[in-house]
Design an enzyme around this catalytic site. Sequence first.
Site, PDB file in Angstrom:
ATOM      1  N   ASN A 108       0.869  -1.174   0.000  1.00  0.00           N
ATOM      2  CA  ASN A 108       0.000   0.000   0.000  1.00  0.00           C
ATOM      3  C   ASN A 108       0.910   1.229   0.000  1.00  0.00           C
ATOM      4  O   ASN A 108       1.504   1.562   1.021  1.00  0.00           O
ATOM      5  CB  ASN A 108      -0.885  -0.043   1.267  1.00  0.00           C
ATOM      6  CG  ASN A 108      -1.705   1.231   1.448  1.00  0.00           C
ATOM      7  OD1 ASN A 108      -1.791   2.062   0.534  1.00  0.00           O
ATOM      8  ND2 ASN A 108      -2.296   1.385   2.620  1.00  0.00           N
ATOM      9  N   TRP A 109       1.009   1.850  -1.170  1.00  0.00           N
ATOM     10  CA  TRP A 109       1.948   2.975  -1.304  1.00  0.00           C
ATOM     11  C   TRP A 109       1.389   4.263  -0.702  1.00  0.00           C
ATOM     12  O   TRP A 109       2.083   5.269  -0.647  1.00  0.00           O
ATOM     13  CB  TRP A 109       2.307   3.188  -2.775  1.00  0.00           C
ATOM     14  CG  TRP A 109       3.142   2.075  -3.366  1.00  0.00           C
ATOM     15  CD1 TRP A 109       3.644   0.982  -2.697  1.00  0.00           C
ATOM     16  CD2 TRP A 109       3.589   1.959  -4.714  1.00  0.00           C
ATOM     17  NE1 TRP A 109       4.368   0.201  -3.550  1.00  0.00           N
ATOM     18  CE2 TRP A 109       4.352   0.757  -4.802  1.00  0.00           C
ATOM     19  CE3 TRP A 109       3.416   2.723  -5.866  1.00  0.00           C
ATOM     20  CZ2 TRP A 109       4.943   0.332  -5.992  1.00  0.00           C
ATOM     21  CZ3 TRP A 109       4.004   2.296  -7.063  1.00  0.00           C
ATOM     22  CH2 TRP A 109       4.768   1.125  -7.119  1.00  0.00           C
ATOM     23  N   LYS A 110       0.150   4.271  -0.329  1.00  0.00           N
ATOM     24  CA  LYS A 110      -0.509   5.457   0.256  1.00  0.00           C
ATOM     25  C   LYS A 110      -0.297   6.682  -0.657  1.00  0.00           C
ATOM     26  O   LYS A 110      -0.193   6.518  -1.868  1.00  0.00           O
ATOM     27  CB  LYS A 110       0.007   5.680   1.676  1.00  0.00           C
ATOM     28  CG  LYS A 110      -0.150   4.412   2.535  1.00  0.00           C
ATOM     29  CD  LYS A 110       0.051   4.646   3.987  1.00  0.00           C
ATOM     30  CE  LYS A 110      -0.118   3.309   4.719  1.00  0.00           C
ATOM     31  NZ  LYS A 110      -0.018   3.431   6.152  1.00  0.00           N
ATOM     32  N   HIS A 131      -9.531   1.308   5.111  1.00  0.00           N
ATOM     33  CA  HIS A 131      -8.233   1.444   5.789  1.00  0.00           C
ATOM     34  C   HIS A 131      -8.396   2.370   6.999  1.00  0.00           C
ATOM     35  O   HIS A 131      -9.185   3.311   6.950  1.00  0.00           O
ATOM     36  CB  HIS A 131      -7.201   2.012   4.805  1.00  0.00           C
ATOM     37  CG  HIS A 131      -5.811   1.978   5.351  1.00  0.00           C
ATOM     38  ND1 HIS A 131      -5.343   2.922   6.234  1.00  0.00           N
ATOM     39  CD2 HIS A 131      -4.791   1.095   5.170  1.00  0.00           C
ATOM     40  CE1 HIS A 131      -4.094   2.625   6.570  1.00  0.00           C
ATOM     41  NE2 HIS A 131      -3.740   1.519   5.935  1.00  0.00           N
ATOM     42  N   GLU A 147      -6.720   4.734   8.029  1.00  0.00           N
ATOM     43  CA  GLU A 147      -6.525   6.164   7.716  1.00  0.00           C
ATOM     44  C   GLU A 147      -7.782   6.746   7.086  1.00  0.00           C
ATOM     45  O   GLU A 147      -8.115   7.916   7.306  1.00  0.00           O
ATOM     46  CB  GLU A 147      -5.291   6.326   6.811  1.00  0.00           C
ATOM     47  CG  GLU A 147      -4.009   6.137   7.611  1.00  0.00           C
ATOM     48  CD  GLU A 147      -2.832   5.602   6.824  1.00  0.00           C
ATOM     49  OE1 GLU A 147      -2.861   5.605   5.579  1.00  0.00           O
ATOM     50  OE2 GLU A 147      -1.859   5.148   7.473  1.00  0.00           O
ATOM     51  N   GLU A 169      -5.286  -4.858  10.909  1.00  0.00           N
ATOM     52  CA  GLU A 169      -4.279  -3.816  11.068  1.00  0.00           C
ATOM     53  C   GLU A 169      -4.540  -3.038  12.350  1.00  0.00           C
ATOM     54  O   GLU A 169      -5.320  -2.078  12.354  1.00  0.00           O
ATOM     55  CB  GLU A 169      -4.318  -2.854   9.878  1.00  0.00           C
ATOM     56  CG  GLU A 169      -4.008  -3.499   8.549  1.00  0.00           C
ATOM     57  CD  GLU A 169      -3.440  -2.499   7.561  1.00  0.00           C
ATOM     58  OE1 GLU A 169      -2.347  -2.748   7.050  1.00  0.00           O
ATOM     59  OE2 GLU A 169      -4.082  -1.465   7.304  1.00  0.00           O
ATOM     60  N   GLY A 190       2.534   2.415  10.728  1.00  0.00           N
ATOM     61  CA  GLY A 190       3.482   3.507  10.522  1.00  0.00           C
ATOM     62  C   GLY A 190       4.191   3.946  11.784  1.00  0.00           C
ATOM     63  O   GLY A 190       4.838   4.996  11.805  1.00  0.00           O
ATOM     64  N   SER A 246       3.474  -1.976  10.271  1.00  0.00           N
ATOM     65  CA  SER A 246       4.932  -1.997  10.427  1.00  0.00           C
ATOM     66  C   SER A 246       5.568  -3.342  10.071  1.00  0.00           C
ATOM     67  O   SER A 246       6.528  -3.766  10.714  1.00  0.00           O
ATOM     68  CB  SER A 246       5.334  -1.578  11.847  1.00  0.00           C
ATOM     69  OG  SER A 246       4.923  -0.250  12.092  1.00  0.00           O
ATOM     70  N   GLY A 306       2.841  -1.134   4.268  1.00  0.00           N
ATOM     71  CA  GLY A 306       2.871   0.280   3.904  1.00  0.00           C
ATOM     72  C   GLY A 306       4.292   0.723   3.614  1.00  0.00           C
ATOM     73  O   GLY A 306       4.838   0.450   2.544  1.00  0.00           O
ATOM     74  N   GLY A 307       4.910   1.361   4.574  1.00  0.00           N
ATOM     75  CA  GLY A 307       6.245   1.954   4.416  1.00  0.00           C
ATOM     76  C   GLY A 307       7.265   1.055   3.735  1.00  0.00           C
ATOM     77  O   GLY A 307       7.983   1.497   2.827  1.00  0.00           O
TER      78      GLY A 307
END
Length: 252
Positions: free
Chosen positions: A9-11, A96, A98, A168, A174, A214, A235-236
């Site tokens: 997930n590149w956000k 998600h 976010e 999640e 993150g 993470s 993600g990251g």
Amino acid sequence: MRKKLVAGNWKMNNDVVESTALAKSIKSLSGEFDADVEVLICPAFTSLYSVKQELCGSNIKIGAQNMHYEDKGAYTGEVSPVMLKNMGIEYVIIGHSERRQLFFEDDETVNKKLKAALKHGLKPILCVGETLEQREGNVEKETVRNQVTKAFEGIGADDAVKITVAYEPVWAIGTGKTATSVQANEMAAFIRKSIAKIYSLEVSENVLIQYGGSVKKDNANEILTQSDIDGALVGGASLQSLEFLNIINYAK
Ligand code: PGA
């Protein structure tokens, strides 16, 4: 046997040029994936087309990070499931944390989006998870069960098996804090049990359940070898091709 699904997930990162370069790098490093592992990349809307072109001829799948539940209409700034489908997009992330926290998506909206994605043949990844406050208040299971129950409301068993659930925990996204593999597996098993209660054991055994929060190469092995965890939503660490590839390799 359930397949493993590792999704990046590149956000809201990477413009078109950067996204295409990253997709190219992942593609060239990856070679052929094992048939038991599905690899998915979810770039920003603006990069979907070019990343899709770049991934042509590879096994890597492409997904969107969000969508609206209506087919079309006066919804300024939104993207519809029809638009995604017509573009050849296969997956879509729904709910998600976010989206839930920063854009106030509630369980009802998440349910509508899931139904719309399924109606148009998109494969949804439904995100659920508790906040730190909820875990510390010992209501993490109740919270997740509620999210799952409301998300699946009105969805038939035939469609339910097409949904991947990503557990999640909000406190792990993150932050560098990961749920322990025991915590992650325990919740994944609990989600599976909740799905069995709504549908049947058979349905619950077929639904993929990912862990996200993470995930990086240093903890991927432990997480991905848990009995109820069928992959990761990353993600990251998915923004660096080598790191992402290392995670994928642990899923094989
Ligand atoms: P993270 O994000 O890996 O950067 O914690 C995971 C996610 O939000 O899906």
